[in-house]
Enzyme design. Structure first.
Site, PDB file in Angstrom:
ATOM      1  CG  ASP A  93      22.936  48.054  39.939  1.00 43.92           C
ATOM      2  OD1 ASP A  93      22.542  47.043  40.530  1.00 43.92           O
ATOM      3  OD2 ASP A  93      23.817  48.021  39.071  1.00 43.92           O
ATOM      4  CB  SER A  94      17.027  48.963  39.683  1.00 40.81           C
ATOM      5  OG  SER A  94      17.359  48.906  38.305  1.00 40.81           O
ATOM      6  N   GLY A  96      18.181  46.402  36.642  1.00 39.98           N
ATOM      7  CA  GLY A  96      17.798  46.621  35.252  1.00 39.98           C
ATOM      8  C   GLY A  96      18.942  46.456  34.278  1.00 39.98           C
ATOM      9  CG  ASP A 172      16.832  51.772  34.438  1.00 34.10           C
ATOM     10  OD1 ASP A 172      17.094  50.984  35.367  1.00 34.10           O
ATOM     11  OD2 ASP A 172      17.695  52.196  33.654  1.00 34.10           O
ATOM     12  CD  GLN A 222      18.324  54.227  30.631  1.00 32.56           C
ATOM     13  OE1 GLN A 222      19.011  54.499  29.650  1.00 32.56           O
ATOM     14  NE2 GLN A 222      18.725  53.346  31.539  1.00 32.56           N
ATOM     15  CG  ASP A 301      28.263  52.518  39.598  1.00 34.44           C
ATOM     16  OD1 ASP A 301      28.343  51.408  39.033  1.00 34.44           O
ATOM     17  OD2 ASP A 301      27.359  53.340  39.338  1.00 34.44           O
ATOM     18  CB  CYS A 339      50.411  55.103  44.070  1.00 36.18           C
ATOM     19  SG  CYS A 339      48.918  54.327  44.748  1.00 36.18           S
ATOM     20  CB  CYS A 341      47.758  52.093  47.303  1.00 38.94           C
ATOM     21  SG  CYS A 341      48.823  51.083  46.240  1.00 38.94           S
ATOM     22  CB  CYS A 344      52.523  51.929  45.675  1.00 35.34           C
ATOM     23  SG  CYS A 344      51.743  51.757  44.043  1.00 35.34           S
ATOM     24  CG  HIS A 370      47.938  50.405  42.194  1.00 34.64           C
ATOM     25  ND1 HIS A 370      48.625  51.502  42.662  1.00 34.64           N
ATOM     26  CD2 HIS A 370      47.762  50.596  40.855  1.00 34.64           C
ATOM     27  CE1 HIS A 370      48.874  52.323  41.653  1.00 34.64           C
ATOM     28  NE2 HIS A 370      48.369  51.793  40.546  1.00 34.64           N
TER      29      HIS A 370
END
Length: 404
Positions: A93-94, A96, A172, A222, A301, A339, A341, A344, A370
């Protein structure tokens, strides 16, 4: 491989879809959760473990890597992927968000309630202003050592090109829902002007380094909670073209009211080009995923899965819970029976409870594995449900159990 995006299955009667993003370091099947590795690491977890748990891509932060170790060092290492030993697609990401959120003391939690409109100079209680915006850029104080720095659209592009991620974002101005309507309008015009400067500088840097893997630049939408501002931002970004180049995708940013998240994403999806991906910045709750995906978001994200894991908050199909409570002291079952993973498969709630109480460092690794797997798998399952036509049934079943 160069950058591309192809739409796959569509969600009947809604804006949701599946797709494939192609980058120089591999493909991303969408919808997809992009794990956050802020400082070129998902905290407590090896990059190899992230690949094993199914993460398709990771996102690092330009602000943090600029301050430490320096974007020039990442560049000298061969770029973000090589620096952190991650072979797959990468995002940055920028900067900002961090420049502004840290600069006014909100850290990661921005105002989510539009009822609290207070004025144009919003700052968290008890904090000093560490970032100052003008039409050219932002001057800010480092949260690490107090030194002064300046980000402009051109500086953000230079930093992100040095870091070398496959997908980068235009610089931004981040506002909160506490800013006035007048300031939101002023800020939106500033962000659009910065977007044009970012695209121009991005084009120049690509031409100056034709030997490097191509990077895709996403514009950032925005407009806070205002429909007309969000739609205008989308139309303006979609029409932006510099030297024959346009934005390859779009980020939907800013603070959002949770109850209006799907509505706002839908406004944007209706205005943005159909053949370019849409990334929703900073969400990770299950109900938000379903709402955003149905409204047309492709990737997401958030730091939350790893952050809450380090504080003993773990996800399960029956909701999020704290594993360090007394109820788990003698619970010899896995974190989540459903799960798949590593944690687990090999460890119990009782063992993780013990590790948290004993303050053993390895528990951060086990808990994060997890949580990251749970969220990655959830979005993968949502993607599969769109392909099979079972989205609504899956949403009702999953959310009914998770929040029940």
């Amino acid at each position: 491989m160069s950058f591309g995006f192809e739409v796959g299955s569509r969600l009947d009667g809604q804006l949701g879809r599946t797709g494939v993003i192609t980058t120089p370091h591999g493909q991303i099947e969408t919808p997809a959760f992009i794990a956050v590795g802020t400082k070129a690491t998902v905290k407590a977890v090896l990059p190899e473990s992230m690949a094993e748990l199914g993460a398709q891509a990771v996102l690092a932060n330009a602000y943090h890597l600029y301050l430490q170790p320096g974007s020039d060092i990442v560049e000298s290492a061969g770029g973000l992927g090589r620096f952190m030993n991650w072979p797959g697609p990468t995002f940055t990401d920028s900067g900002g968000f961090q420049v502004m959120s840290l600069g006014v003391g909100f850290k990661k939690v921005l105002a989510m309630d539009a009822k609290g409109v207070t004025g144009d100079d919003v700052i968290a209680a008890g904090k000093e202003r560490m970032a100052h915006v003008d039409d050219d850029g932002v001057t800010f104080k480092s949260h690490l050592d107090g030194t002064m720095h300046r980000f402009t659209p051109e500086v953000s592009m230079k930093v992100q090109h040095q870091i070398g991620a496959d997908i980068i974002f235009a610089f931004d101005e981040l506002t909160t829902l506490m800013n006035t309507r007048g300031y939101q309008e002023q800020s939106l015009a500033r962000t659009q002007a910065w977007a044009q400067r970012c695209l121009a500088e991005h084009s120049r840097l690509l031409a100056a380094h034709p030997d490097r893997p191509q990077q895709a630049l996403f514009g950032v939408v925005q407009g806070a909670q205002y429909e007309d501002l969000r739609r205008k931002a989308c139309r303006d970004l979609a029409a932006t073209e510099i030297d024959g180049r346009h934005f390859e995708g779009y980020g939907i940013g800013g603070a959002l009211e949770k109850e209006n998240l799907g509505t706002i994403v839908g406004w944007c999806a209706e205005e943005l080009p159909e053949n370019r991906p849409r990334h929703l910045l900073g969400i990770s709750e299950p109900d938000d995923f379903f709402a955003a995906i149905a409204a047309g978001a492709d990737t997401f994200d958030c730091v939350s899965p790893s952050r809450v894991a380090r504080n003993a908050a773990l996800y399960s199909r029956d909701g999020r819970f704290n594993v360090n409570t007394a109820a788990n002291r003698r619970n010899f079952g896995p974190v989540d029976e459903d799960c798949d993973c590593y944690t687990c498969a090999h460890y119990t709630r009782a063992y993780l409870h013990h590790l948290f109480k004993a303050k053993e460092m390895v528990v951060n690794t086990l808990a994060t594995i997890h949580n990251e797997r749970f969220i990655v798998r959830l979005v993968d399952d949502i993607r599969d449900s769109i392909r099979t036509g079972d989205f609504e049934a899956f949403r009702e079943e999953f959310l009914g159990r998770y929040y029940g």
